[in-house]
Design a protein around this motif. Structure first.
Motif, short mmCIF file in Angstrom:
data_model
loop_
_atom_site.label_atom_id
_atom_site.label_comp_id
_atom_site.label_asym_id
_atom_site.label_seq_id
_atom_site.Cartn_x
_atom_site.Cartn_y
_atom_site.Cartn_z
N ILE A 257 0.84 -1.21 0.00
CA ILE A 257 0.00 0.00 0.00
C ILE A 257 0.88 1.26 0.00
O ILE A 257 0.62 2.22 -0.72
CB ILE A 257 -0.94 0.00 1.24
CG1 ILE A 257 -1.92 -1.16 1.16
CG2 ILE A 257 -1.68 1.32 1.38
CD1 ILE A 257 -2.88 -1.13 0.00
N THR A 258 1.94 1.22 0.80
CA THR A 258 2.82 2.40 0.88
C THR A 258 3.53 2.63 -0.45
O THR A 258 3.65 3.76 -0.91
CB THR A 258 3.85 2.21 2.01
OG1 THR A 258 3.13 2.01 3.22
CG2 THR A 258 4.75 3.42 2.15
N ARG A 259 3.99 1.52 -1.07
CA ARG A 259 4.70 1.67 -2.34
C ARG A 259 3.80 2.40 -3.35
O ARG A 259 4.22 3.34 -4.02
CB ARG A 259 5.12 0.30 -2.86
CG ARG A 259 5.93 0.39 -4.14
CD ARG A 259 6.35 -0.98 -4.61
NE ARG A 259 7.50 -1.48 -3.87
CZ ARG A 259 7.72 -2.77 -3.61
NH1 ARG A 259 6.82 -3.68 -3.98
NH2 ARG A 259 8.80 -3.13 -2.98
N LYS A 260 2.54 1.96 -3.43
CA LYS A 260 1.59 2.60 -4.37
C LYS A 260 1.42 4.08 -4.03
O LYS A 260 1.46 4.94 -4.91
CB LYS A 260 0.22 1.92 -4.29
CG LYS A 260 0.12 0.71 -5.18
CD LYS A 260 -1.33 0.26 -5.28
CE LYS A 260 -1.37 -1.25 -5.48
NZ LYS A 260 -2.32 -1.95 -4.65
N GLY A 261 1.22 4.37 -2.75
CA GLY A 261 0.99 5.75 -2.31
C GLY A 261 2.18 6.63 -2.60
O GLY A 261 2.04 7.76 -3.08
N VAL A 262 3.38 6.10 -2.32
CA VAL A 262 4.60 6.89 -2.51
C VAL A 262 4.83 7.14 -4.00
O VAL A 262 5.20 8.24 -4.41
CB VAL A 262 5.80 6.18 -1.85
CG1 VAL A 262 7.12 6.78 -2.30
CG2 VAL A 262 5.68 6.25 -0.33
N GLU A 263 4.58 6.11 -4.82
CA GLU A 263 4.75 6.29 -6.27
C GLU A 263 3.78 7.34 -6.81
O GLU A 263 4.14 8.20 -7.60
CB GLU A 263 4.55 4.96 -7.01
CG GLU A 263 5.84 4.15 -7.04
CD GLU A 263 5.63 2.70 -7.50
OE1 GLU A 263 4.56 2.41 -8.07
OE2 GLU A 263 6.54 1.89 -7.26
N ALA A 264 2.54 7.28 -6.32
CA ALA A 264 1.54 8.25 -6.79
C ALA A 264 1.91 9.66 -6.35
O ALA A 264 1.73 10.63 -7.09
CB ALA A 264 0.16 7.87 -6.26
N PHE A 265 2.44 9.79 -5.15
CA PHE A 265 2.79 11.11 -4.62
C PHE A 265 4.03 11.69 -5.32
O PHE A 265 4.16 12.89 -5.50
CB PHE A 265 3.03 11.02 -3.10
CG PHE A 265 3.27 12.33 -2.45
CD1 PHE A 265 2.23 13.22 -2.24
CD2 PHE A 265 4.55 12.71 -2.04
CE1 PHE A 265 2.45 14.45 -1.64
CE2 PHE A 265 4.79 13.94 -1.44
CZ PHE A 265 3.73 14.81 -1.24
N ASP A 266 4.93 10.76 -5.70
CA ASP A 266 6.10 11.12 -6.50
C ASP A 266 6.93 12.24 -5.86
O ASP A 266 7.23 13.27 -6.49
CB ASP A 266 5.62 11.56 -7.91
CG ASP A 266 6.77 11.53 -8.92
OD1 ASP A 266 7.78 10.86 -8.62
OD2 ASP A 266 6.65 12.18 -9.97
N ALA A 267 7.34 12.03 -4.60
CA ALA A 267 8.11 13.06 -3.89
C ALA A 267 9.53 13.13 -4.45
O ALA A 267 10.18 12.10 -4.58
CB ALA A 267 8.14 12.73 -2.40
N PRO A 268 10.02 14.33 -4.76
CA PRO A 268 11.39 14.44 -5.26
C PRO A 268 12.45 14.29 -4.17
O PRO A 268 13.59 13.95 -4.45
CB PRO A 268 11.43 15.85 -5.86
CG PRO A 268 10.37 16.61 -5.14
CD PRO A 268 9.31 15.62 -4.75
N ASN A 269 12.08 14.53 -2.92
CA ASN A 269 13.07 14.45 -1.83
C ASN A 269 12.36 14.34 -0.47
O ASN A 269 11.12 14.39 -0.42
CB ASN A 269 13.98 15.68 -1.84
CG ASN A 269 13.17 16.96 -1.81
OD1 ASN A 269 12.18 17.07 -1.08
ND2 ASN A 269 13.54 17.93 -2.63
N ILE A 270 13.15 14.22 0.58
CA ILE A 270 12.58 14.00 1.92
C ILE A 270 11.77 15.21 2.39
O ILE A 270 10.78 15.05 3.11
CB ILE A 270 13.70 13.61 2.93
CG1 ILE A 270 13.09 13.22 4.30
CG2 ILE A 270 14.74 14.70 3.10
CD1 ILE A 270 14.05 12.61 5.29
N ASP A 271 12.14 16.40 1.97
CA ASP A 271 11.38 17.58 2.42
C ASP A 271 9.97 17.60 1.82
O ASP A 271 9.03 18.08 2.47
CB ASP A 271 12.14 18.87 2.10
CG ASP A 271 13.24 19.13 3.13
OD1 ASP A 271 13.07 18.66 4.29
OD2 ASP A 271 14.26 19.75 2.79
N ALA A 272 9.82 17.04 0.61
CA ALA A 272 8.48 16.94 0.02
C ALA A 272 7.63 15.95 0.83
O ALA A 272 6.43 16.14 1.02
CB ALA A 272 8.59 16.48 -1.43
N VAL A 273 8.28 14.89 1.34
CA VAL A 273 7.58 13.93 2.21
C VAL A 273 7.13 14.64 3.49
O VAL A 273 6.00 14.46 3.97
CB VAL A 273 8.53 12.76 2.58
CG1 VAL A 273 7.94 11.91 3.70
CG2 VAL A 273 8.85 11.91 1.37
#
Ligand code: MG
Length: 384
Positions: A257-273
């Protein structure tokens, strides 16, 4: 280390340490953090601190130390699968319970009550205090001087009032930001670890039984599968196999579930997270529901079981007695603690400083040390 995702924590983009230090030759900054935690006194004391069962109740139950190691193991599996920083994950997992009082949650509640007029006591905040202040191991700085990311991971929750006193590491609670993904996943690895090992320990202690547990879908479904595959397997092995499968099911759900969410969010770096409006490490809705049922079950049948409750009541009496005695008479404290008590008293300018030093001392005790100290202070027939 494996290839890191762009949004993983890494020493190249670390916010660093409060006190500048030369870089290590053979280790990455998060490896150093992990090593400092493992060599700390607070880490060794986890061996004799309660998870659910008090240390003397049996040698086979989880302690805070084995719990922390299980969290690190589960956390590293998830970190590697998601290409996150394994060393940071391990450091956070091993440190997450360093501030726990003796006697688990009943100890924490009792100490919080004792501290109600002096700013309260919260074990998570205390874990940060242990690594930032209380460990005295280096000539150049107080505490362990860990990286920002490890400290960010240790501080899971915090009131706005406390956050405002913590500087940069408290900032995110005020700004409503998230921590990095390694911190997020440690939080859920902690839940996976204790939900499952409490089932195991509860069954071992015979406070829970398999028939009751089969009403909880997370356990019941796996149990039915296992006894179908191996109808004659001895009960203990069935339980191990069921719990192994339960952990695997939850870890797999979390990763996918996290992999899907993270891919969809497509954060360029930790600060975007950090700036994302919500945590990106999550379970599926169905899994969350099943876990809640298990938690409700454990609360009702294990954490509130008469035997567990009875020990909790005794634990509260021990903590309260020690706190009151030290507050009344600082000469009962060991010399080193007396010195820090005077210093905190001076800094605070009132009784709150003394209370904080006493709380630090009590929180650092192991279960057995707290019981011994209680005997020495409150039982006139104890002579040493
Ligand atoms: Mg924990």
């Amino acid at each position: 280390m494996h290839d890191l995702a762009p949004y993983a924590a890494s020493q190249q983009v670390s916010r660093g340490r409060v006190y500048k230090e030369p870089v290590a030759v053979y280790r990455d900054e998060y490896q150093r953090d992990r090593d400092r935690i493992i060599h700390s006194a607070a880490f060794r004391r986890l061996e004799y601190k309660t998870q659910v069962f008090v240390n003397h109740e049996g040698d086979m139950f989880r302690t805070r130390l084995t719990h922390s190691i299980e969290v690190a193991q589960i956390g590293r599996t998830i970190a590697r699968a998601l290409r996150l920083n394994e060393d940071l994950t391990e450091a956070v997992a091993l440190a997450h319970d360093l501030g726990h009082t003796p006697f688990g949650h009943s100890g924490q509640d009792a100490l919080n009550e004792c501290m109600s007029n002096f700013g309260g006591f919260e074990h998570n905040l205390q874990s940060l205090r242990v690594v930032d202040v209380l460990e005295e191991r280096y000539p150049e700085f107080p505490g362990l001087n860990l990286t920002f990311e490890t400290r960010e991971g240790i501080l899971k929750h915090c009131s706005l009032q406390d956050a405002s006193k913590l500087g940069e590491v408290g900032r995110r609670f005020i700004d409503q930001q998230q921590p990095g993904l390694e911190a997020q996943l440690c939080n859920l690895a902690d839940e996976i670890a204790y939900n499952n090992h409490d089932v195991d320990d509860g069954l071992r202690a015979r406070l829970l039984n398999v028939e009751q547990l089969c009403e909880v879908p997370l356990f019941g479904e796996q149990y039915a599968e296992v006894v179908k595959c191996w109808p004659d397997l001895p009960k203990r092995r069935v339980i191990h196999e069921v719990i192994r499968r339960m952990i695997n099911q939850q870890v797999t759900d979390l990763i996918e579930i996290t992999r899907k969410g993270v891919e969809a969010f497509d954060a360029p770096n930790i600060d975007a997270v950090r700036a994302a409006g919500k945590p990106l490490v999550t379970f599926s809705g169905d899994m969350r529901e099943m876990q809640l049922e298990l938690k409700r079950f454990l609360r009702k049948h294990l954490y509130r079981h008469r035997h567990v409750h009875r020990m909790a009541v005794k634990a509260q009496a021990i903590i309260r007695t020690l706190f009151d005695a030290f507050m009344r008479d600082v000469d009962l404290l060991p010399a080193a603690v007396r010195i820090s008590t005077r210093r905190l008293e001076r800094e605070a300018g009132d009784e709150a400083g003394r209370a904080r030093a006493v709380a630090d001392y009590i929180a650092g005790m192991t279960d057995r040390y707290a019981m011994l100290e209680y005997g020495r202070i409150a039982d006139p027939t104890t002579v040493i």
